[in-house]
Design an enzyme around this catalytic site. Structure first.
Site, PDB file in Angstrom:
ATOM      1  N   ARG B  26       0.894  -1.495   0.118  1.00 36.51           N
ATOM      2  CA  ARG B  26       0.126  -0.037  -0.101  1.00 36.51           C
ATOM      3  C   ARG B  26       0.953   1.240  -0.029  1.00 36.51           C
ATOM      4  NH1 ARG B  26      -0.823   4.837   2.231  1.00 36.51           N
ATOM      5  NH2 ARG B  26      -0.193   3.731   4.354  1.00 36.51           N
ATOM      6  N   ASP B  27       1.399   1.585   1.130  1.00 35.35           N
ATOM      7  CA  ASP B  27       2.217   2.767   1.328  1.00 35.35           C
ATOM      8  C   ASP B  27       3.469   2.750   0.292  1.00 35.35           C
ATOM      9  OD1 ASP B  27       2.959   5.209   2.448  1.00 35.35           O
ATOM     10  OD2 ASP B  27       4.270   4.260   3.833  1.00 35.35           O
ATOM     11  N   HIS B 217       7.422   4.372  12.208  1.00 39.92           N
ATOM     12  CA  HIS B 217       7.473   4.112  10.693  1.00 39.92           C
ATOM     13  C   HIS B 217       8.512   5.391  10.459  1.00 39.92           C
ATOM     14  CE1 HIS B 217       4.670   3.935   6.934  1.00 39.92           C
ATOM     15  NE2 HIS B 217       5.471   4.813   6.785  1.00 39.92           N
ATOM     16  N   HIS B 219      11.351   6.475   7.598  1.00 37.31           N
ATOM     17  CA  HIS B 219      11.646   6.603   6.016  1.00 37.31           C
ATOM     18  C   HIS B 219      13.381   6.575   6.165  1.00 37.31           C
ATOM     19  CE1 HIS B 219       8.043   7.717   3.945  1.00 37.31           C
ATOM     20  NE2 HIS B 219       7.783   6.783   4.750  1.00 37.31           N
ATOM     21  N   CYS B 250       6.896   9.200   0.229  1.00 40.84           N
ATOM     22  CA  CYS B 250       5.514   9.883   0.412  1.00 40.84           C
ATOM     23  C   CYS B 250       5.578  11.179  -0.720  1.00 40.84           C
ATOM     24  CB  CYS B 250       5.714  10.801   1.813  1.00 40.84           C
ATOM     25  SG  CYS B 250       4.390  11.875   2.008  1.00 40.84           S
ATOM     26  N   ASN B 259      10.511   4.084   2.400  1.00 39.49           N
ATOM     27  CA  ASN B 259      10.054   3.475   3.554  1.00 39.49           C
ATOM     28  C   ASN B 259      11.439   2.430   3.809  1.00 39.49           C
ATOM     29  OD1 ASN B 259       7.434   3.736   4.279  1.00 39.49           O
ATOM     30  ND2 ASN B 259       7.166   3.306   2.296  1.00 39.49           N
TER      31      ASN B 259
END
Lengths: 315, 315
Positions: B26-27, B217, B219, B250, B259
């Site tokens: 997803r992300d 989370h 990056h 993002c 990520n």
């Protein structure tokens, strides 16, 4: 001292300042495709202007084995010596020492391994024999007032022997110190070490050699270099080997690549409030220039992020 | 508990086990060039077989804004549901919630920002308004027995507002918890955070929300993800968001990419003796497959090192 509140409310301390040993022009470029002497000189001069105080500028090794370093004499003669910078050379034997002296290197570095397998494959002798071979080199260097730095490879794992026992690292580090090395650089040559194992290794070594006489030399092959560095900084290590743009790796260790990038080390130190005296932007610029010559991108996330910021602002 | 001897001989503790939240499908993929539904389904099925227990499988957002997620319905219908895995979906509003329910998502995730500037640019409203908008979504999800996870972005820095005060992160995290989120995922969206600042942020947040209700989370845009994770693990964090092959970034934060890779997280945890239940080799294989489809190399040093080992053995 910067203080960090840990889980249980305990304090971990970081050093107020660290010294970076820039190895890109030697350990880095010896493992890249050959560049001209002029390119090396320009790189070193750029690095000298960045605030770095220690630059490994070349190696006096057999051009048969390491053709990339065959022009170290030209490089040492061509660079502009900044009075604040120590320019060192790697030497494998007395002949190399003579050449380093002729080039007026400020210091020399010698090397062995914490694992027998790597020592045999890399320099074709046992650890003990390597120490014996370096004895006259160190002794002669000292007579001439040249300080000697010792590289110790495979401090976590060896590509031939597997994991290296921390006590074995400690014992060879101690032997290098007793030989006359004022500093021992502990190298995770294949970059497989993780922070807990690095902590245990440092814990063992510190029992034999003071933390202020140690440096860490991490490879980022498995992405662990900065986590390992972060752990090391919390254990009193104040000297860090690093390579502009992440130049180089190790030609003798299968699969090994990637000295930790100077830019990444600088960004971490900056974030921890640890003084380096080095200008990150200037180092990054030097890295972009040499990467351009090598025809590839810097192996440094910080360098790439800085470059992306710069180009975004321009457009 | 694994114990780690720090500089002063103090003990830092790591959790015995952690849960990985795999966000690559997803992300990750929402920020890559579009791939087919079949490719997404194959990726998720491969990840399901690796031992992962939580996979974010899609998002029910406007296809106008995020065309890469327009086929989330097909993806949810096509995957083989492993009974051990929670398959979640990101939803921005009640319409998205209805679609998630229709697809039998196991959980949903909502999102806001710790910084006003990012909130405005990303979802076009203030933080307070975003929380109000999500109130009926969370309330209806809870009535249906669906657990809700909350994403909180810009917990270190905001591309518009600069550094985010730790207290502000804590206050929005608390608001998300009070809204009904069982877990808050703290996102360093632009990846500029360094371990000391992450520690201070976590320290502030833990005063309002228990560590077991938090996830990190990270990056890796500035290379700090693993050092930050290492710090977080020492502070009782036991849930880690990560993305196979380092997929994604993002789209709303200028310069943001990367990520932290699931493979790199697994290697670090393995090295710290922290149980994940996930097979690194299988995740790496899934990453090679999707990277091949995307026509690029995985953004994971561990994945590249594993691949290099594999191909060396074959030759």
């Amino acid at each position: 001292m910067k203080a960090l509140l840990s889980r249980a409310g305990l304090l971990c301390e970081f050093p107020p300042a660290v010294t970076l040993v820039e190895v890109g022009a030697r350990d880095g470029l010896q493992n890249e495709s050959a560049v001209t002497s002029a390119a090396k000189i320009a790189l070193i001069d750029q690095l000298s202007a960045s605030g770095l105080t220690y630059i490994e500028a070349g190696a006096f090794v057999s051009p048969k084995w390491v053709p990339q370093m065959a022009d170290s004499h030209e490089v040492f003669s061509g660079i502009q010596r900044a009075p604040t910078v120590t320019y060192s050379a790697l030497v494998p034997n007395l002949r190399g020492l003579e050449q380093a002296i002729a080039c007026q290197a400020d210091e020399i570095a010698i090397f062995t391994s914490a694992s027998q397998g790597f020592c045999q494959h890399n320099i074709n002798c046992s650890i003990e024999q390597s120490l014996q071979r370096f004895e006259p080199v160190v002794s002669q260097a000292q007579q001439l007032g040249l300080k000697v730095r010792g590289y110790l490879s495979c401090v976590a794992d060896c590509p031939y022997d597997g994991p290296t026992p921390p006590e074995q690292v400690a014992s060879v580090a101690e032997a290098l110190r007793d030989l006359g090395c004022y500093q021992i650089s502990l190298g995770d040559t294949i970059g497989t070490g993780t922070p807990l194992r690095i902590a245990r290794m440092l814990e063992a070594v510190r029992k034999q050699v003071q933390a202020k006489q140690l440096a860490v030399h991490f490879h980022d092959t498995w992405g662990m270099a900065l986590a390992n560095l972060y752990q090391s900084l919390s254990m009193g290590i104040t000297t860090i080997d690093c390579s502009v743009a992440g130049l180089g790796g190790c030609p003798y260790a299968p699969g090994a690549a990637g000295n930790v990038a100077t830019e990444d080390v600088l960004y971490l130190c900056q974030g921890l409030g640890i003084h380096t005296g080095v200008d990150l932007q200037q180092v990054a610029k030097a890295g972009w220039a040499i990467s351009h010559i090598l025809g590839r991108r810097p192996i440094s996330k910080v360098s790439l992020a800085l470059y992306s910021k710069l180009t975004q602002k321009k457009t």
